[in-house]
Design a protein around this motif. Structure first.
Motif, PDB file in Angstrom:
ATOM      1  N   PHE A  33      19.689  -7.726 -17.808  1.00 24.48           N
ATOM      2  CA  PHE A  33      18.855  -8.554 -16.944  1.00 24.48           C
ATOM      3  C   PHE A  33      18.518  -9.869 -17.637  1.00 24.48           C
ATOM      4  O   PHE A  33      18.595 -10.940 -17.031  1.00 24.48           O
ATOM      5  N   TRP A  34      18.166  -9.811 -18.912  1.00 23.07           N
ATOM      6  CA  TRP A  34      17.842 -11.021 -19.677  1.00 23.07           C
ATOM      7  C   TRP A  34      19.052 -11.947 -19.754  1.00 23.07           C
ATOM      8  O   TRP A  34      18.928 -13.158 -19.602  1.00 23.07           O
ATOM      9  N   TRP A  35      20.247 -11.380 -19.975  1.00 22.33           N
ATOM     10  CA  TRP A  35      21.459 -12.194 -20.049  1.00 22.33           C
ATOM     11  C   TRP A  35      21.732 -12.881 -18.714  1.00 22.33           C
ATOM     12  O   TRP A  35      22.101 -14.052 -18.678  1.00 22.33           O
ATOM     13  N   VAL A  36      21.562 -12.161 -17.621  1.00 25.77           N
ATOM     14  CA  VAL A  36      21.805 -12.739 -16.298  1.00 25.77           C
ATOM     15  C   VAL A  36      20.820 -13.871 -16.019  1.00 25.77           C
ATOM     16  O   VAL A  36      21.205 -14.920 -15.492  1.00 25.77           O
ATOM     17  N   ILE A  37      19.579 -13.685 -16.368  1.00 20.26           N
ATOM     18  CA  ILE A  37      18.561 -14.710 -16.120  1.00 20.26           C
ATOM     19  C   ILE A  37      18.814 -15.952 -16.969  1.00 20.26           C
ATOM     20  O   ILE A  37      18.649 -17.071 -16.498  1.00 20.26           O
ATOM     21  N   THR A  38      19.237 -15.776 -18.216  1.00 17.61           N
ATOM     22  CA  THR A  38      19.393 -16.916 -19.124  1.00 17.61           C
ATOM     23  C   THR A  38      20.804 -17.490 -19.147  1.00 17.61           C
ATOM     24  O   THR A  38      21.040 -18.477 -19.844  1.00 17.61           O
ATOM     25  N   ALA A  39      21.738 -16.915 -18.412  1.00 21.75           N
ATOM     26  CA  ALA A  39      23.115 -17.418 -18.413  1.00 21.75           C
ATOM     27  C   ALA A  39      23.160 -18.812 -17.800  1.00 21.75           C
ATOM     28  O   ALA A  39      22.449 -19.111 -16.846  1.00 21.75           O
ATOM     29  N   LYS A  40      24.025 -19.643 -18.359  1.00 23.28           N
ATOM     30  CA  LYS A  40      24.162 -21.002 -17.850  1.00 23.28           C
ATOM     31  C   LYS A  40      24.892 -20.978 -16.513  1.00 23.28           C
ATOM     32  O   LYS A  40      25.836 -20.216 -16.317  1.00 23.28           O
ATOM     33  N   LYS A  41      24.443 -21.823 -15.620  1.00 23.13           N
ATOM     34  CA  LYS A  41      25.026 -21.874 -14.273  1.00 23.13           C
ATOM     35  C   LYS A  41      26.502 -22.271 -14.322  1.00 23.13           C
ATOM     36  O   LYS A  41      27.308 -21.773 -13.549  1.00 23.13           O
ATOM     37  N   GLU A  42      26.874 -23.161 -15.235  1.00 24.36           N
ATOM     38  CA  GLU A  42      28.273 -23.578 -15.363  1.00 24.36           C
ATOM     39  C   GLU A  42      29.167 -22.392 -15.720  1.00 24.36           C
ATOM     40  O   GLU A  42      30.253 -22.239 -15.174  1.00 24.36           O
ATOM     41  N   TYR A  43      28.704 -21.575 -16.655  1.00 24.38           N
ATOM     42  CA  TYR A  43      29.482 -20.410 -17.082  1.00 24.38           C
ATOM     43  C   TYR A  43      29.660 -19.435 -15.912  1.00 24.38           C
ATOM     44  O   TYR A  43      30.764 -18.939 -15.681  1.00 24.38           O
ATOM     45  N   ILE A  44      28.580 -19.171 -15.186  1.00 27.59           N
ATOM     46  CA  ILE A  44      28.641 -18.250 -14.049  1.00 27.59           C
ATOM     47  C   ILE A  44      29.611 -18.788 -12.999  1.00 27.59           C
ATOM     48  O   ILE A  44      30.435 -18.048 -12.455  1.00 27.59           O
ATOM     49  N   ASP A  92      34.971 -18.217 -10.452  1.00 26.57           N
ATOM     50  CA  ASP A  92      36.174 -18.828  -9.877  1.00 26.57           C
ATOM     51  C   ASP A  92      37.470 -18.262 -10.452  1.00 26.57           C
ATOM     52  O   ASP A  92      38.541 -18.580  -9.944  1.00 26.57           O
ATOM     53  N   ILE A  93      37.402 -17.445 -11.464  1.00 29.33           N
ATOM     54  CA  ILE A  93      38.612 -16.927 -12.111  1.00 29.33           C
ATOM     55  C   ILE A  93      39.513 -16.174 -11.126  1.00 29.33           C
ATOM     56  O   ILE A  93      40.706 -16.454 -11.076  1.00 29.33           O
ATOM     57  N   PRO A  94      38.994 -15.249 -10.325  1.00 29.12           N
ATOM     58  CA  PRO A  94      39.905 -14.559  -9.393  1.00 29.12           C
ATOM     59  C   PRO A  94      40.591 -15.522  -8.428  1.00 29.12           C
ATOM     60  O   PRO A  94      41.753 -15.349  -8.099  1.00 29.12           O
ATOM     61  N   LEU A  95      39.887 -16.539  -7.993  1.00 31.64           N
ATOM     62  CA  LEU A  95      40.477 -17.502  -7.071  1.00 31.64           C
ATOM     63  C   LEU A  95      41.554 -18.331  -7.757  1.00 31.64           C
ATOM     64  O   LEU A  95      42.591 -18.621  -7.175  1.00 31.64           O
ATOM     65  N   GLU A  96      41.302 -18.709  -9.013  1.00 31.60           N
ATOM     66  CA  GLU A  96      42.294 -19.481  -9.753  1.00 31.60           C
ATOM     67  C   GLU A  96      43.555 -18.662  -9.959  1.00 31.60           C
ATOM     68  O   GLU A  96      44.661 -19.163  -9.792  1.00 31.60           O
ATOM     69  N   LEU A  97      43.410 -17.396 -10.304  1.00 31.35           N
ATOM     70  CA  LEU A  97      44.584 -16.546 -10.508  1.00 31.35           C
ATOM     71  C   LEU A  97      45.354 -16.379  -9.205  1.00 31.35           C
ATOM     72  O   LEU A  97      46.573 -16.417  -9.192  1.00 31.35           O
ATOM     73  N   GLU A  98      44.625 -16.225  -8.106  1.00 25.88           N
ATOM     74  CA  GLU A  98      45.273 -16.056  -6.817  1.00 25.88           C
ATOM     75  C   GLU A  98      45.995 -17.346  -6.417  1.00 25.88           C
ATOM     76  O   GLU A  98      47.117 -17.314  -5.932  1.00 25.88           O
ATOM     77  N   GLU A  99      45.380 -18.487  -6.656  1.00 29.44           N
ATOM     78  CA  GLU A  99      46.004 -19.765  -6.338  1.00 29.44           C
ATOM     79  C   GLU A  99      47.261 -19.967  -7.174  1.00 29.44           C
ATOM     80  O   GLU A  99      48.289 -20.397  -6.672  1.00 29.44           O
TER      81      GLU A  99
END
Length: 70
Positions: free
Chosen positions: A34-45, A50-57
């Motif tokens: 929970f702490w990691w999710v709250i403090t994670a940077k928005k850019e990283y998230i 977007d990784i699955p979409l990039e792989l699919e593209e």
């Protein structure tokens, strides 16, 4: 059915500590998550989401290139 589990466990000395340790590990893990999710940077998230979409593209692009070469 509980008697099949409870009976043998009653004969083990100090067995009551295991559920407490399990609860403690469970609580620590999910508190840290929970702490990691709250403090994670928005850019990283955004990047990771977007990784699955990039792989699919990339796969679609590769398939289209292969089809156009044929």
């Amino acid at each position: 059915m509980l008697k099949f589990v409870k009976g043998p466990l009653e004969s083990i000395e100090g067995v009551e500590i295991y559920p407490i340790i399990s609860l403690f590990i469970f609580f620590i893990f999910f508190t840290a998550l929970f702490w990691w999710v709250i403090t994670a940077k928005k850019e990283y998230i955004r990047k990771v989401s977007d990784i699955p979409l990039e792989l699919e593209e990339n796969t679609c692009i590769d398939n289209n290139l292969k089809e156009s070469k044929s």
